[in-house]
Design a protein around this motif. Structure first.
Motif, mmCIF file in Angstrom:
data_model
loop_
_atom_site.group_PDB
_atom_site.id
_atom_site.type_symbol
_atom_site.label_atom_id
_atom_site.label_comp_id
_atom_site.label_asym_id
_atom_site.label_seq_id
_atom_site.Cartn_x
_atom_site.Cartn_y
_atom_site.Cartn_z
ATOM 1 N N LEU A 64 0.824 -1.210 0.000
ATOM 2 C CA LEU A 64 0.000 0.000 0.000
ATOM 3 C C LEU A 64 0.857 1.259 0.000
ATOM 4 N N ASN A 65 2.138 1.111 0.291
ATOM 5 C CA ASN A 65 3.140 2.166 0.121
ATOM 6 C C ASN A 65 2.997 3.353 1.068
ATOM 7 N N TYR A 66 2.154 3.252 2.093
ATOM 8 C CA TYR A 66 2.067 4.347 3.062
ATOM 9 C C TYR A 66 3.358 4.404 3.875
ATOM 10 N N ARG A 67 3.832 5.609 4.112
ATOM 11 C CA ARG A 67 5.120 5.819 4.757
ATOM 12 C C ARG A 67 4.939 6.398 6.165
ATOM 13 N N ILE A 68 6.047 6.852 6.750
ATOM 14 C CA ILE A 68 6.040 7.452 8.084
ATOM 15 C C ILE A 68 6.305 8.946 7.930
ATOM 16 N N SER A 69 5.429 9.759 8.465
ATOM 17 C CA SER A 69 5.489 11.215 8.272
ATOM 18 C C SER A 69 6.454 11.873 9.259
ATOM 19 N N LEU A 109 4.570 4.431 14.808
ATOM 20 C CA LEU A 109 3.190 4.142 14.407
ATOM 21 C C LEU A 109 2.273 5.331 14.623
ATOM 22 N N GLU A 110 2.617 6.193 15.577
ATOM 23 C CA GLU A 110 1.834 7.418 15.753
ATOM 24 C C GLU A 110 1.921 8.312 14.520
ATOM 25 N N ASN A 111 2.969 8.118 13.722
ATOM 26 C CA ASN A 111 3.178 8.933 12.525
ATOM 27 C C ASN A 111 3.028 8.121 11.235
ATOM 28 N N ASP A 112 2.454 6.924 11.349
ATOM 29 C CA ASP A 112 2.202 6.102 10.172
ATOM 30 C C ASP A 112 1.057 6.698 9.364
ATOM 31 N N GLN A 113 1.279 6.897 8.073
ATOM 32 C CA GLN A 113 0.285 7.574 7.234
ATOM 33 C C GLN A 113 -1.026 6.804 7.136
ATOM 34 N N LEU A 114 -0.962 5.478 7.050
ATOM 35 C CA LEU A 114 -2.189 4.701 6.918
ATOM 36 C C LEU A 114 -3.012 4.762 8.199
ATOM 37 N N LEU A 115 -2.355 4.643 9.348
ATOM 38 C CA LEU A 115 -3.089 4.741 10.608
ATOM 39 C C LEU A 115 -3.692 6.129 10.780
ATOM 40 N N PHE A 116 -2.999 7.148 10.270
ATOM 41 C CA PHE A 116 -3.553 8.500 10.313
ATOM 42 C C PHE A 116 -4.819 8.587 9.456
ATOM 43 N N GLU A 117 -4.789 7.942 8.282
ATOM 44 C CA GLU A 117 -5.983 7.931 7.432
ATOM 45 C C GLU A 117 -7.127 7.178 8.102
ATOM 46 N N PHE A 118 -6.807 6.108 8.838
ATOM 47 C CA PHE A 118 -7.831 5.406 9.615
ATOM 48 C C PHE A 118 -8.487 6.361 10.610
ATOM 49 N N SER A 119 -7.686 7.121 11.310
ATOM 50 C CA SER A 119 -8.214 8.008 12.347
ATOM 51 C C SER A 119 -9.086 9.101 11.762
ATOM 52 N N ARG A 120 -8.801 9.498 10.532
ATOM 53 C CA ARG A 120 -9.624 10.526 9.886
ATOM 54 C C ARG A 120 -10.942 9.957 9.392
ATOM 55 N N GLY A 121 -10.976 8.647 9.147
ATOM 56 C CA GLY A 121 -12.225 7.986 8.792
ATOM 57 C C GLY A 121 -12.795 8.351 7.448
ATOM 58 N N TRP A 151 6.206 0.767 7.069
ATOM 59 C CA TRP A 151 5.310 -0.388 6.997
ATOM 60 C C TRP A 151 4.497 -0.276 5.706
ATOM 61 N N CYS A 152 5.141 -0.539 4.578
ATOM 62 C CA CYS A 152 4.467 -0.412 3.281
ATOM 63 C C CYS A 152 3.478 -1.549 3.036
ATOM 64 N N ASP A 153 3.762 -2.724 3.593
ATOM 65 C CA ASP A 153 3.017 -3.942 3.253
ATOM 66 C C ASP A 153 1.999 -4.237 4.351
ATOM 67 N N ARG A 154 0.720 -4.219 3.983
ATOM 68 C CA ARG A 154 -0.340 -4.261 4.990
ATOM 69 C C ARG A 154 -1.474 -5.193 4.564
ATOM 70 N N ILE A 155 -2.260 -5.614 5.565
ATOM 71 C CA ILE A 155 -3.445 -6.442 5.326
ATOM 72 C C ILE A 155 -4.598 -5.839 6.113
ATOM 73 N N LEU A 156 -5.653 -5.436 5.419
ATOM 74 C CA LEU A 156 -6.847 -4.854 6.031
ATOM 75 C C LEU A 156 -8.025 -5.777 5.770
#
Length: 391
Positions: free
Chosen positions: A267-272, A291-303, A346-351
């Motif tokens: 998914l290629n999301y990086r760390i900001s 992980l607090e600065n992980d882009q994908l987790l940030f997108e999760f929090s924005r919903g 953490w570019c490689d993820r499973i959702l």
């Protein structure tokens, strides 16, 4: 009145016992097929339902355009020796180099065929060994063949789009209960349509429960604004992926309409964070701040782009970028002048999403073939079966 339902067996039961329940409970294949065809997509009242629980193995691996060697052993990656999973869904990225010749030219299917051959060898090695031992003890060839058909794995579908490759394997005795297998490919790369980036999705119905598996390779890059391109890729894949429905069936046509969905890939999301700070935190194994600065987790929090999706707790090291054939990250080595030393991420993820899907394992696996580590997840997947399908 609502549905009457019972769980056939506890979730933690072994797969072999579960399959014995299924094989003894069901009637003929044609009988089961007719019941599934008639009731697919419907949830009638006052119908007794059973719930079967399967172990579903999923994994994503960006292999960096490196072809596998003939002796590459995939047993550890697939945890094949344990022999506890019923369904395997494997998603690859960059099975060929993403150069102009491969993106614009014909598909090199020999590479995907080689991967499938290695997967088959790993999944069925134990069964072939047991079959050979049985063959030495017995002259009844039909008995040996029957044992292989019962417990072995077979590929029910695979598809390659440039470097993205998805392969689905199931136990042989599960195949008769799988219906409506379809594939959909979406290119979102060069010019917004070529297949160097995008997705390969495979869906099917098992008993009365619909599954969809989406293998993605999203836009790369660590520059400011690149995360928006990844978000747009996800939205594009979810909007444009379409499966052909039938007038006589209430089959899902879109990804999120399926009962259970798994989205996996690079998914290629990086760390900001600045590269130097990221490297320092990785060296200290301070995953919490990273992980607090992980882009994908940030997108999760924005919903916004991932509403309704879930991801397991990340307890493993960043999966990118490693030096080939090494456990060291790329930035630890002196490279050529001008060569980018990309910070780990953490570019490689499973959702996943959907009722009846429970993740029980989420981890990385230590294969050094490419600059990415494979990531795997195991689920318990509940499937509905009407009582009439067992008579």
């Amino acid at each position: 009145m609502g549905e009457n339902r019972k769980i056939i067996m506890p979730r933690l039961v072994t797969s072999k016992l579960l399959h014995r329940q299924q094989l003894h409970g069901h009637g003929s294949v044609s009988e089961v097929s007719s019941v599934v065809e008639e009731n697919l997509g419907k949830r009638p009242l006052n119908v007794h339902k059973d719930t079967f629980v399967y172990r579903l193995f999923t994994s994503t691996w960006n292999v960096g355009g490196i072809a596998p060697s003939d002796d590459l052993d995939l047993e550890d990656w697939l945890d094949a020796r344990a022999n506890t999973c019923d369904i395997y869904v494997l998603g690859f990225q960059e099975i060929v180099p993403l150069n102009a010749r491969n993106v614009l030219g014909p598909t090199k299917s020999c590479i995907s065929a080689k991967w499938n051959s290695l997967i088959e060898e790993a999944l069925n090695k134990k069964e072939r060994k047991e079959g050979a031992e049985l063959n030495q003890e017995s002259t009844n060839s039909s008995a040996v063949e029957g044992s292989m058909q019962g417990e072995g794995f077979r590929c029910i579908g695979s598809k390659q789009m440039v470097g993205i490759f998805t392969s689905v394997w199931v136990r042989s005795n599960l195949r008769p209960f799988i219906h409506h297998l379809d594939v959909s490919c979406i290119g979102s790369g060069i010019m917004g349509c070529l297949g160097n980036k995008g997705s390969v999705s495979i869906r099917f119905v098992l008993h009365e429960t619909s599954f969809c598996f989406v293998c993605c390779h999203l836009a790369s890059g660590g520059k400011e604004g690149d995360v928006l391109l990844r978000n747009l890729d996800v939205a594009d894949i979810l909007a444009r992926t379409w499966f052909p429905g039938r007038a006589t069936q209430e089959l899902p046509e879109k990804i999120i309409e399926h009962d259970q969905v798994v989205l996996l890939g690079d998914l290629n999301y990086r760390i900001s964070l600045e590269g130097a700070e990221t490297r320092s935190l990785v060296k200290a194994k301070n995953w919490a701040i990273l992980l607090e600065n992980d882009q994908l987790l940030f997108e999760f929090s924005r919903g916004r782009h991932f509403e309704g999706w879930q991801e397991g707790l990340i307890t493993f090291s960043p999966t990118y970028k490693y030096r080939h054939n090494s456990d060291q990250y790329y930035w630890c080595f002196d490279g050529a002048r001008g060569e980018k030393k990309r910070a780990p991420a953490w570019c490689d993820r499973i959702l996943w999403r959907g009722k009846g899907l429970k993740q029980v394992q989420y981890e990385t696996c230590n294969y050094r073939l490419s600059d990415h580590r494979p990531v795997r997840a195991v689920f318990h997947a509940e499937c509905d079966v009407s009582e009439g399908a067992q008579k």
